[in-house]
Design a protein around this motif. Sequence first.
Motif, PDB file in Angstrom:
ATOM      1  N   ASP A   1      25.052  86.211  58.221  1.00 47.21           N
ATOM      2  CA  ASP A   1      24.194  85.135  58.743  1.00 47.21           C
ATOM      3  C   ASP A   1      23.519  84.360  57.609  1.00 47.21           C
ATOM      4  N   GLU A   2      23.147  85.086  56.574  1.00 44.89           N
ATOM      5  CA  GLU A   2      22.544  84.435  55.403  1.00 44.89           C
ATOM      6  C   GLU A   2      23.558  83.478  54.752  1.00 44.89           C
ATOM      7  N   LEU A   3      24.812  83.901  54.641  1.00 43.05           N
ATOM      8  CA  LEU A   3      25.842  83.043  54.045  1.00 43.05           C
ATOM      9  C   LEU A   3      26.082  81.807  54.913  1.00 43.05           C
ATOM     10  N   LEU A   4      25.966  81.975  56.238  1.00 43.64           N
ATOM     11  CA  LEU A   4      26.131  80.824  57.134  1.00 43.64           C
ATOM     12  C   LEU A   4      25.003  79.815  56.938  1.00 43.64           C
ATOM     13  N   GLU A   5      23.802  80.290  56.711  1.00 44.71           N
ATOM     14  CA  GLU A   5      22.702  79.374  56.410  1.00 44.71           C
ATOM     15  C   GLU A   5      22.962  78.635  55.100  1.00 44.71           C
ATOM     16  N   ASN A   6      23.464  79.378  54.106  1.00 50.46           N
ATOM     17  CA  ASN A   6      23.830  78.732  52.838  1.00 50.46           C
ATOM     18  C   ASN A   6      24.878  77.644  53.079  1.00 50.46           C
TER      19      ASN A   6
ATOM     20  N   ALA B   1      25.420  75.865  55.746  1.00 54.84           N
ATOM     21  CA  ALA B   1      24.854  74.674  56.395  1.00 54.84           C
ATOM     22  C   ALA B   1      24.251  73.753  55.341  1.00 54.84           C
ATOM     23  N   ARG B   2      23.606  74.330  54.337  1.00 49.66           N
ATOM     24  CA  ARG B   2      23.039  73.507  53.256  1.00 49.66           C
ATOM     25  C   ARG B   2      24.154  72.880  52.406  1.00 49.66           C
ATOM     26  N   TYR B   3      25.209  73.681  52.146  1.00 52.13           N
ATOM     27  CA  TYR B   3      26.353  73.171  51.375  1.00 52.13           C
ATOM     28  C   TYR B   3      26.965  71.957  52.068  1.00 52.13           C
ATOM     29  N   ALA B   4      27.108  72.042  53.394  1.00 48.49           N
ATOM     30  CA  ALA B   4      27.763  70.967  54.147  1.00 48.49           C
ATOM     31  C   ALA B   4      26.953  69.671  54.125  1.00 48.49           C
ATOM     32  N   GLU B   5      25.658  69.775  53.913  1.00 50.86           N
ATOM     33  CA  GLU B   5      24.818  68.575  53.920  1.00 50.86           C
ATOM     34  C   GLU B   5      25.232  67.554  52.861  1.00 50.86           C
ATOM     35  N   THR B   6      25.733  68.042  51.734  1.00 51.68           N
ATOM     36  CA  THR B   6      26.109  67.123  50.657  1.00 51.68           C
ATOM     37  C   THR B   6      27.618  67.154  50.387  1.00 51.68           C
TER      38      THR B   6
ATOM     39  N   TYR C   1      32.511  80.499  46.522  1.00 52.11           N
ATOM     40  CA  TYR C   1      31.162  80.787  46.024  1.00 52.11           C
ATOM     41  C   TYR C   1      30.187  79.683  46.431  1.00 52.11           C
ATOM     42  N   ARG C   2      30.624  78.415  46.257  1.00 48.22           N
ATOM     43  CA  ARG C   2      29.754  77.288  46.598  1.00 48.22           C
ATOM     44  C   ARG C   2      29.592  77.165  48.116  1.00 48.22           C
ATOM     45  N   ALA C   3      30.694  77.285  48.853  1.00 41.67           N
ATOM     46  CA  ALA C   3      30.652  77.059  50.305  1.00 41.67           C
ATOM     47  C   ALA C   3      29.787  78.094  51.025  1.00 41.67           C
ATOM     48  N   LEU C   4      29.682  79.295  50.430  1.00 43.96           N
ATOM     49  CA  LEU C   4      28.872  80.347  51.055  1.00 43.96           C
ATOM     50  C   LEU C   4      27.576  80.614  50.287  1.00 43.96           C
ATOM     51  N   GLY C   5      27.350  79.840  49.244  1.00 45.95           N
ATOM     52  CA  GLY C   5      26.121  80.033  48.476  1.00 45.95           C
ATOM     53  C   GLY C   5      26.067  81.371  47.759  1.00 45.95           C
ATOM     54  N   LEU C   6      27.210  81.810  47.255  1.00 44.78           N
ATOM     55  CA  LEU C   6      27.273  83.106  46.560  1.00 44.78           C
ATOM     56  C   LEU C   6      27.074  82.934  45.061  1.00 44.78           C
ATOM     57  N   ALA C   7      26.329  83.830  44.472  1.00 44.75           N
ATOM     58  CA  ALA C   7      26.206  83.865  43.017  1.00 44.75           C
ATOM     59  C   ALA C   7      27.154  84.938  42.466  1.00 44.75           C
ATOM     60  N   GLU C   8      27.412  84.856  41.183  1.00 46.06           N
ATOM     61  CA  GLU C   8      28.244  85.878  40.541  1.00 46.06           C
ATOM     62  C   GLU C   8      27.662  87.266  40.799  1.00 46.06           C
TER      63      GLU C   8
ATOM     64  N   ARG D   1      31.836  72.500  56.664  1.00 49.68           N
ATOM     65  CA  ARG D   1      31.079  73.389  57.557  1.00 49.68           C
ATOM     66  C   ARG D   1      31.951  74.509  58.132  1.00 49.68           C
ATOM     67  N   LEU D   2      31.387  75.705  58.236  1.00 47.38           N
ATOM     68  CA  LEU D   2      32.050  76.847  58.867  1.00 47.38           C
ATOM     69  C   LEU D   2      31.708  76.903  60.357  1.00 47.38           C
ATOM     70  N   THR D   3      32.723  77.179  61.176  1.00 49.31           N
ATOM     71  CA  THR D   3      32.500  77.395  62.599  1.00 49.31           C
ATOM     72  C   THR D   3      33.033  78.778  62.950  1.00 49.31           C
ATOM     73  N   GLU D   4      32.218  79.552  63.636  1.00 45.95           N
ATOM     74  CA  GLU D   4      32.651  80.918  63.971  1.00 45.95           C
ATOM     75  C   GLU D   4      33.681  80.905  65.105  1.00 45.95           C
ATOM     76  N   VAL D   5      34.634  81.806  65.024  1.00 47.64           N
ATOM     77  CA  VAL D   5      35.656  81.979  66.052  1.00 47.64           C
ATOM     78  C   VAL D   5      35.385  83.298  66.756  1.00 47.64           C
TER      79      VAL D   5
END
Lengths: 162, 162
Positions: free
Chosen positions: A5-10, A12-17, B43-50, B157-161
Amino acid sequence: MSVTDELLENNARYAETFSGPLPLPPAKHVAVLACMDARLDVYRALGLAEGEAHVIRNAGGVVTDDEIRSLAISQRLLGTREIVLVHHTDCGMLTFTDEDFRDGVEADTGVRPPWRSEAFADLEVDVKASVQRILDSPFVPVKDSVRGFVFDVATGRLTEVG
Amino acid sequence: MSVTDELLENNARYAETFSGPLPLPPAKHVAVLACMDARLDVYRALGLAEGEAHVIRNAGGVVTDDEIRSLAISQRLLGTREIVLVHHTDCGMLTFTDEDFRDGVEADTGVRPPWRSEAFADLEVDVKASVQRILDSPFVPVKDSVRGFVFDVATGRLTEVG
């Protein structure tokens, strides 16, 4: 909240730009095959932008039938022509043997895996073996540039094996 | 200069400001399984860091024995507990059939691939099938959070299935 869920919130922010869509075929005509290790951010470590390279990853960055499948699709259908293999220092695959891994799975589940774990004892030897598996495959058509590297998780630097 | 050499130059710049090493086990205890598509920077799409997540990728983001191998190693040896599957719109795997692909390879090489191409005709159906392959495997021990998504290459944007 779960990590998912945290990654999904991330996201949503990524998709904004986000600005898309880019074309389907990789702009730099290259496929990278790397270990799944969390510390290896392939796009950043190789300076890749979105749309430039296929990125194939698995435990170890090894070459099994499934990586040959991905590389065959990458080259035959989407025009990639160079292959970059990346293993890395401090890899989990150096910490166990195939026998131990399969014994452990069998002990826990009652079922012995029908596949090898692909654990390896020497990084450079396995990079060379992985390159060779690609060179030996009839299903990867373009083999002019198949190069293997070790990523140092302490320095971020790639060193070529060869 | 080859693209590979260009990526090596990028890597030298990356290493200049790199700070490591981070611990081997993924800090967020999550494994992402995604398509190799160039436009999906996981990494960017999910807001993941190394250092935060294992990232497994292949043509389609499908689940074969090799992805089960990677997930089994990820969970059993490195403590991940959630799985995030990502397919995406405009996927190359939607553009051909398994029969056509293997016919083409056989025509060009004289050898029919012993593996399926894993092409699929419907994104959501294949996401569900991929989730199910994980749920059905005896080798992936933790299945409390196995969730599948479609990444839109137009919007990011990610959409859940499911």
